[in-house]
Design a protein around this motif. Sequence first.
Motif, PDB file in Angstrom:
ATOM      1  N   LYS A  16       0.835  -1.207   0.000  1.00 55.00           N
ATOM      2  CA  LYS A  16       0.000   0.000   0.000  1.00 55.00           C
ATOM      3  C   LYS A  16       0.869   1.255   0.000  1.00 55.00           C
ATOM      4  CE  LYS A  16      -4.512  -1.066   0.689  1.00 55.00           C
ATOM      5  NZ  LYS A  16      -5.604  -0.485  -0.108  1.00 55.00           N
ATOM      6  N   GLU A  19       2.431   1.932  -3.283  1.00 59.66           N
ATOM      7  CA  GLU A  19       1.391   2.472  -4.151  1.00 59.66           C
ATOM      8  C   GLU A  19       1.259   3.983  -3.959  1.00 59.66           C
ATOM      9  OE1 GLU A  19      -1.861  -0.624  -3.873  1.00 59.66           O
ATOM     10  OE2 GLU A  19      -2.998   1.257  -4.028  1.00 59.66           O
ATOM     11  N   LEU A  20       1.161   4.388  -2.675  1.00 61.28           N
ATOM     12  CA  LEU A  20       1.024   5.814  -2.374  1.00 61.28           C
ATOM     13  C   LEU A  20       2.251   6.594  -2.832  1.00 61.28           C
ATOM     14  CD1 LEU A  20      -0.476   5.904   1.253  1.00 61.28           C
ATOM     15  CD2 LEU A  20      -1.669   6.275  -0.899  1.00 61.28           C
ATOM     16  N   GLU A  23       2.352   7.220  -6.446  1.00 60.00           N
ATOM     17  CA  GLU A  23       1.425   8.274  -6.874  1.00 60.00           C
ATOM     18  C   GLU A  23       1.978   9.668  -6.648  1.00 60.00           C
ATOM     19  OE1 GLU A  23      -2.797   8.326  -6.648  1.00 60.00           O
ATOM     20  OE2 GLU A  23      -2.821   6.251  -5.919  1.00 60.00           O
ATOM     21  N   LEU A 206      -2.852  13.338  -0.918  1.00 68.01           N
ATOM     22  CA  LEU A 206      -3.328  12.122  -1.562  1.00 68.01           C
ATOM     23  C   LEU A 206      -4.358  11.401  -0.692  1.00 68.01           C
ATOM     24  CD1 LEU A 206      -2.675  10.406  -4.072  1.00 68.01           C
ATOM     25  CD2 LEU A 206      -1.016   9.188  -2.691  1.00 68.01           C
ATOM     26  N   VAL A 207      -4.023  11.239   0.583  1.00 65.45           N
ATOM     27  CA  VAL A 207      -4.911  10.520   1.490  1.00 65.45           C
ATOM     28  C   VAL A 207      -6.214  11.294   1.695  1.00 65.45           C
ATOM     29  CG1 VAL A 207      -5.195   9.706   3.858  1.00 65.45           C
ATOM     30  CG2 VAL A 207      -3.069   9.264   2.641  1.00 65.45           C
ATOM     31  N   ARG A 209      -7.591  13.249  -0.426  1.00 62.41           N
ATOM     32  CA  ARG A 209      -8.375  13.113  -1.648  1.00 62.41           C
ATOM     33  C   ARG A 209      -9.091  11.766  -1.659  1.00 62.41           C
ATOM     34  NH1 ARG A 209      -4.359  14.933  -4.959  1.00 62.41           N
ATOM     35  NH2 ARG A 209      -3.905  12.890  -5.840  1.00 62.41           N
ATOM     36  N   ARG A 210      -8.364  10.734  -1.270  1.00 68.05           N
ATOM     37  CA  ARG A 210      -8.951   9.392  -1.281  1.00 68.05           C
ATOM     38  C   ARG A 210     -10.102   9.273  -0.297  1.00 68.05           C
ATOM     39  NH1 ARG A 210      -4.482   4.675  -1.904  1.00 68.05           N
ATOM     40  NH2 ARG A 210      -3.904   5.183  -4.038  1.00 68.05           N
ATOM     41  N   GLU A 211      -9.904   9.881   0.883  1.00 70.75           N
ATOM     42  CA  GLU A 211     -10.946   9.768   1.899  1.00 70.75           C
ATOM     43  C   GLU A 211     -12.157  10.576   1.530  1.00 70.75           C
ATOM     44  OE1 GLU A 211      -9.181  10.440   5.719  1.00 70.75           O
ATOM     45  OE2 GLU A 211      -8.392   8.393   5.751  1.00 70.75           O
ATOM     46  N   ALA A 213     -13.132  10.954  -1.528  1.00 74.44           N
ATOM     47  CA  ALA A 213     -13.796  10.304  -2.659  1.00 74.44           C
ATOM     48  C   ALA A 213     -14.766   9.218  -2.204  1.00 74.44           C
ATOM     49  CB  ALA A 213     -12.752   9.701  -3.586  1.00 74.44           C
TER      50      ALA A 213
END
Lengths: 213, 432
Positions: A16, A19-20, A23, A206-207, A209-211, A213
């Motif tokens: 994980k 992956e981050l 990005e 990034l985190v 944005r993900r949360e 979404a």
Amino acid sequence: VDYINIALAKGRLAEKTFELLEEIGIRFEDYNQESRKLIFQNEDLKVRAVFVKAGDVPIYVEQGVADFGVAGKDTIMEAESEIYEIMDLGFGKCKFSVAAPCGYETKAGRKIRVATKYPKVARGFYSKKGESIEIIELTGSVELAPIMGLSDVIVDIVESGKTLKENNLEIIEDICDISARLIVNKVSFKTKSQRIGEIVSGLRALVDRREGA
Amino acid sequence: VGDGVLDVRYFIPEGVDDIHYDEYEIKENLISKMKSLYKSYGYRQVLTPTFEYYDMFSSIEGTISRDEMFKFIDGSGKILVLRPDATVPIARMVASNYRKNNGYLKFCYVTNVFRTCNSKNGYKKEFIQAGAEYFGNKTPEGDGEIIALAVESLKKFGIKDFKIDIGQAGFFKGILRELNLAEEFENQVKKLIENKNFAELNNVIADLNITDELKNTLFKIPYLYGEPENVIEEAMEIVLNNEMEKALNNLKKVYEILKDYGFEKYVSVDLGLINHLDYYTGIVFKGYVSNHGKEVLSGGRYDNLTKQYGYYMPATGFGLNIDELMEVVNMYEINNNSVGTDFLILYSEENRQEAFSLAYELRDKGYIVECDTSGDIVRHIKNAESRNVKEILRVADNGISVINVGDNGTFKMRTNQFLSSLNDREVVVPIH
């Protein structure tokens, strides 16, 4: 320029994290899941990732041989290291709970025997409640302890609760939520502030944005 | 090995170590630099006992946890403690011996400190701490001087890339006064700020029963770090009361003083530096060196300490960990002059007296000189190489043969010729 060192625990957290990092533009060309290598480098950005055992991540970061690391809240709590716990990465979610055989009742006037892989977490939890306990420290299959009569309850990580159920145990109390955290060495945070700051703010954006979404 | 019982005769305990001669030389050299630095600022050297009563440490608010102290029991059953910290005993000394004193007290020390470090990995249980304590001056000038001394210490070590990170305990105490939290929550909030745990702090603050303004202030604290002027300006915007404003103004003044020392490039600010709030009463600071993951020095103002021994005297000071700095010195390969001997004098029984008087004369000039009977020259050269001897002098009836251990070049000279030629020679220069 000096390398920025990242300590990771091989397995899901590392995947994980890679992956981050990818990005936000930090790629490790020589990394793949089958590889047995323990060190990966991005020579352009001068970033190095090392694989260590999960419980050792906070030690590497506290001692400053790694500038930052990714570790579960569970290992951080157990390690009690002097580090900055800068960010909740939002993955690897589970919780710390107390579990006991179904129908368990506490008996008055007797110390509870607690089997666990996390003695500091267990001790901390019960001392906050003002209860004296006996810790039985195990390294695995903690669920067996109450069944075999080695302990009254267990303190352990619970993800789905499936293992508990299949062994006829149930949660009697939750201790706290767990997830993967970004931890930073307190000195590196100040002496390599610019580069670490960039990585941290990249990951945070990034985190978030993900949360969202 | 068989039965797994450790034969402790051959081992030393974890957390302590022998110091070998080459390292000792560097260490002693650095220590004497520190001592003369502190003395040059008027700080006078003191030494407190290696052990004192446990009650002396346990009855006051210090920075060392009681569990970290090495305790033992004396003949009458009283608990003693190996010096776990240098400042507390000096404060005790001041409070009990200098009550009639009318001026400032400036003390410095170099001393070993003992901590059990039970729960910590790879930390030394005995290490040397050097530092300075300034009693009687409660103005920012006192703090400025102490921080300047800390900066100069690191410079004297030959370290170039370091930072002194400064906070102000009063700023956070001012917020706590507004918050009025139960102890449990207060400790939780402190811990989260100390660890820059932004996410969890956010959650905990959200659940607190306090005004939005207070929530906002509290949430901003861990972000208040970095370049001093910017941080102080940002912090001014969230000031809630007089105490916080005073703390910031004090910090600003100390920073201005450090600018006049010419040290601003070494200084950063972190208002989230809130460890040991019961001990520190104003400025707090820590020193970091690039590429070394542990703090090398720490200090701050502790106006309440002597009061706990019955005599109020404002105080500020710092201590640096010489052993931690030795690691830095080794890492950067600073100060690598090796230990050696200038001359090895070889003699036979007939000219022993002459050899000893030559040795005496050379030592008097500051050279390091060893003596031995001559004999197998090959053995002597091997010995000289391993002991880092620069030249062998073989004393004979008609003068001395000089053998250069580096290239084995040999030449003969009369003794008085040799002595008078010493001043012009480059091979051996007395540095001692």
